[in-house]
Enzyme design. Structure first.
Site, PDB file in Angstrom:
ATOM      1  N   HIS A   1      -3.674  -4.843   0.627  1.00 40.67           N
ATOM      2  CA  HIS A   1      -3.102  -5.338   1.884  1.00 40.67           C
ATOM      3  C   HIS A   1      -3.204  -6.860   1.915  1.00 40.67           C
ATOM      4  O   HIS A   1      -4.124  -7.413   2.531  1.00 40.67           O
ATOM      5  CB  HIS A   1      -3.858  -4.755   3.079  1.00 40.67           C
ATOM      6  CG  HIS A   1      -3.526  -3.336   3.359  1.00 40.67           C
ATOM      7  ND1 HIS A   1      -2.407  -2.968   4.070  1.00 40.67           N
ATOM      8  CD2 HIS A   1      -4.145  -2.195   3.022  1.00 40.67           C
ATOM      9  CE1 HIS A   1      -2.360  -1.648   4.160  1.00 40.67           C
ATOM     10  NE2 HIS A   1      -3.401  -1.155   3.522  1.00 40.67           N
TER      11      HIS A   1
ATOM     12  N   CYS B   1       0.829  -1.205   0.000  1.00 41.26           N
ATOM     13  CA  CYS B   1       0.000   0.000   0.000  1.00 41.26           C
ATOM     14  C   CYS B   1       0.867   1.260   0.000  1.00 41.26           C
ATOM     15  O   CYS B   1       1.406   1.620  -1.033  1.00 41.26           O
ATOM     16  CB  CYS B   1      -0.992  -0.051   1.157  1.00 41.26           C
ATOM     17  SG  CYS B   1      -2.446   0.936   0.809  1.00 41.26           S
TER      18      CYS B   1
ATOM     19  N   GLU C   1      -1.719  -8.964   3.594  1.00 41.65           N
ATOM     20  CA  GLU C   1      -1.554  -9.572   4.923  1.00 41.65           C
ATOM     21  C   GLU C   1      -2.884  -9.974   5.562  1.00 41.65           C
ATOM     22  O   GLU C   1      -2.935 -10.837   6.423  1.00 41.65           O
ATOM     23  CB  GLU C   1      -0.779  -8.638   5.863  1.00 41.65           C
ATOM     24  CG  GLU C   1      -1.480  -7.356   6.295  1.00 41.65           C
ATOM     25  CD  GLU C   1      -1.256  -6.187   5.334  1.00 41.65           C
ATOM     26  OE1 GLU C   1      -1.037  -6.428   4.130  1.00 41.65           O
ATOM     27  OE2 GLU C   1      -1.329  -5.020   5.786  1.00 41.65           O
TER      28      GLU C   1
HETATM   29  N1  GLN Z   1      -1.686   6.706   3.111  1.00 41.24           N
HETATM   30  C1  GLN Z   1      -1.857   6.003   1.880  1.00 41.24           C
HETATM   31  C2  GLN Z   1      -3.235   6.243   1.290  1.00 41.24           C
HETATM   32  O1  GLN Z   1      -4.143   6.603   1.993  1.00 41.24           O
HETATM   33  C3  GLN Z   1      -1.605   4.525   2.070  1.00 41.24           C
HETATM   34  C4  GLN Z   1      -2.542   3.869   3.003  1.00 41.24           C
HETATM   35  C5  GLN Z   1      -2.099   2.510   3.460  1.00 41.24           C
HETATM   36  O2  GLN Z   1      -0.931   2.182   3.398  1.00 41.24           O
HETATM   37  N2  GLN Z   1      -3.013   1.726   3.944  1.00 41.24           N
HETATM   38  O3  GLN Z   1      -3.453   6.042   0.140  1.00 41.24           O
END
Ligand code: GLN
Length: 537
Positions: free
Chosen positions: A510, A374, A512
């Site tokens: 994500h 992400c 995970e």
């Molecule tokens: N801060 C980034 C966004 O909002 C990544 C978010 C994250 O890693 N979950 O896009």
């Protein structure tokens, strides 16, 4: 109390009942007043777990899914905020026909309705109540338990009290007083625990069990030790050996000797290989995680679990080297020089991004296996654009008011759910994110395809920003990054990789959240495999 392991206890009970052939549902009742944990700081409360349907939930749901393999949904998570929101909506709607609204029955009825909802074709609903017995916020929940055990009858309900037996070193004694007092609290609210699950660092001597049985009004066979374990996945078997599932089934009139043998076998078949790998790993490999919340391990619990699962898949123990992204560059580089793989996990805001960018640069230049998650993907794009393509002001709209926004809000793209989505700068926090499961198309002849072995996958998301490929395709291509996964409309990059590197891959999702001990996520297991190959062992 918190950190005692209610989530893992509930999950283990769920897993054991499944091994007996029963279908289960896991529900969590959180007494805090937030509507959901989406806006709570991971530094204080641990990670926000994201479900398939996009619900931002308590991290215990991660344990539920990992231990039992079931998929939970927003319908399984309740907070006091949500209960009151619902009751107040009904009040505004005039549903209460002028009556005054009270905790009992209106709030308790809502909680009851939540517990019973969608359970018709399920054998067991396991409800975990957050907090500590005696908390003011928890009172309506305990009262609901009392009412339910009357309405459904004792043979259809059961109360398991997870409690703590401190070991006092100078006296060399386990103390039962805290348990006696919390049970008294419960009894004063009309609830009698059927089973005491006693967390302790030492085995429970027989006289302690007798004492607890006598003073807590519980059958001695139902006073059980929940010993500290070296690894959480050893706990279901530990509980089984203590007789927990047997006693639960006995309570519901479901136990017999033939079944006990079957369960012994089933547990052996399901968990013994894993137990062997956990206890006797064939090798060890060291992976760095560069993050902001490295002091509170719960902030990255799904991540640490996914890394551990990937270790099991490779018959290895993975040591995580936690690197604080705000440390000095020299300290970060020194730590990076000692690892065989690097992960930059998800995160929010600009704090610590320099350290993370440094780690990505290090992984790229030194050909260390790298997985970006992400924010980790977004930073990998920024790093390559700055340091390979030479666009030194490449950045994300999250960090800066000006620059080349290779990471930005994306407007009007069609999701796999066939709806048009768009996010904007002034959207309120806690409701503007791309959340939950989305499909992703994977390009053949890519590392991503090698990893997943499929052309269409789904992963869970939780972020506001996206790669601005439409506008900056040229820069991103020049930076050497290849887009190997996109949204189904082909517009949004979902997975990126580098061809000039043995293992450099990052995902906007994500992964995970979808890993489990018996089925490690392919991105993590491939990373660990690459790291082991790098170490040459
Ligand atoms: N801060 C980034 C966004 O909002 C990544 C978010 C994250 O890693 N979950 O896009």
């Amino acid at each position: 109390m918190s950190s005692l392991g209610k989530g893992i206890a509930a999950s283990s009970i769920g897993a054991l009942l499944q091994l007996r052939g029963y279908s289960i549902k896991m529900k969590k009742l959180d007494p805090y007043i937030n509507i959901d944990p989406g806006t709570m700081s991971p530094y204080k409360h641990g990670e926000v777990f994201v479900m398939e349907d996009g619900c931002e939930a308590d991290l215990d749901f991660g344990h539920y899914e990992r231990f039992t393999g079931i998929c939970c949904s927003s319908k399984d998570s309740l907070t006091t905020g949500r209960v009151y929101q619902k009751v107040l909506d009904k009040e505004r709607h005039g549903d209460y026909l002028g009556s005054d609204i009270q905790v009992i029955p209106h709030i308790t009825n809502e909680i009851k309705e939540f517990i019973l909802r969608n359970s018709d074709d399920i054998d067991f609903t396991i409800c975990e109540i957050g907090g500590t017995v005696g908390d003011i916020e928890g009172l309506p929940y305990i009262e609901t338990l009392r009412q339910l055990s009357i309405e459904l009858g004792k043979s259809k309900t059961m109360c398991i009290h997870l409690t703590f037996l401190p070991f006092i070193r100078v006296a060399e004694e386990l103390k039962t007083k805290p348990t006696q007092h919390s049970v008294k609290q419960l009894q004063s609210m009309g609830v009698q625990p059927d089973i005491l699950l006693c967390r302790s660092e030492k085995p429970l001597p027989d006289e302690i069990k007798s004492k607890l049985a006598m003073f807590c009004n519980v059958d001695k066979d139902n006073v059980m030790a929940a010993l500290d374990a070296n690894n959480i996945y050893l706990i279901p078997n530990q509980y089984h050996l203590e007789g927990l599932d047997k006693q639960i089934c006995k309570h519901f009139g479901l136990s017999n000797d033939r079944m006990e043998k079957q369960v012994d076998e089933a547990i052996k078949n399901k968990w013994s290989k894993l137990t062997d790998i956990i206890l006797n790993p064939r090798k060890t490999v060291k992976i760095a995680v560069i993050g902001k919340y490295t002091k509170l391990k719960d902030a990255y619990i799904s991540l640490t679990q996914a890394i551990a699962h990937a270790g099991y898949a490779n018959e290895a123990k993975v040591e995580i080297s936690w690197i604080n992204a705000e440390d000095e560059p020299d300290t970060i580089e020194k730590k990076l020089s000692e690892v065989s793989g690097i992960i930059v996990p998800g995160g929010f805001s600009s704090r610590g991004i320099d350290g993370k960018l440094l780690a990505i640069k290090y992984a790229r230049e030194n050909k260390i296996p790298f997985l970006g998650i992400c924010l980790g993907l977004q930073l990998a794009v920024i790093e390559s654009c700055r340091n390979v393509a030479g666009v030194t002001n490449a950045t994300s709209r999250e960090f800066s008011k000006s620059g080349t926004f290779v990471i930005d809000f994306m407007k009007n793209w069609t999701t796999s759910k066939d709806s048009i989505e768009s996010r904007e700068e002034d959207g309120a926090k806690g409701g503007t994110m791309r959340l939950g499961s989305y499909e992703c198309k994977i390009a053949e002849n890519s590392l991503a395809f090698e990893v997943y072995g499929k052309k269409l996958i789904t992963e869970r998301h939780r972020h506001r920003y996206e790669v601005n490929y439409e506008e900056y395709k040229d820069i991103i291509t020049k930076s050497g990054l290849v887009i190997s996964g996109t949204s189904t409309d082909g517009k949004l990059p979902e997975i990126i990789e580098r061809k000039d590197h043995p293992f450099f891959i990052a995902t906007q999702a994500h992964p995970e959240f979808k890993s489990s001990p018996l089925s490690a996520h392919p991105l993590f297991s491939s990373l660990i495999k690459a790291a082991i190959a790098k170490e040459g062992n």
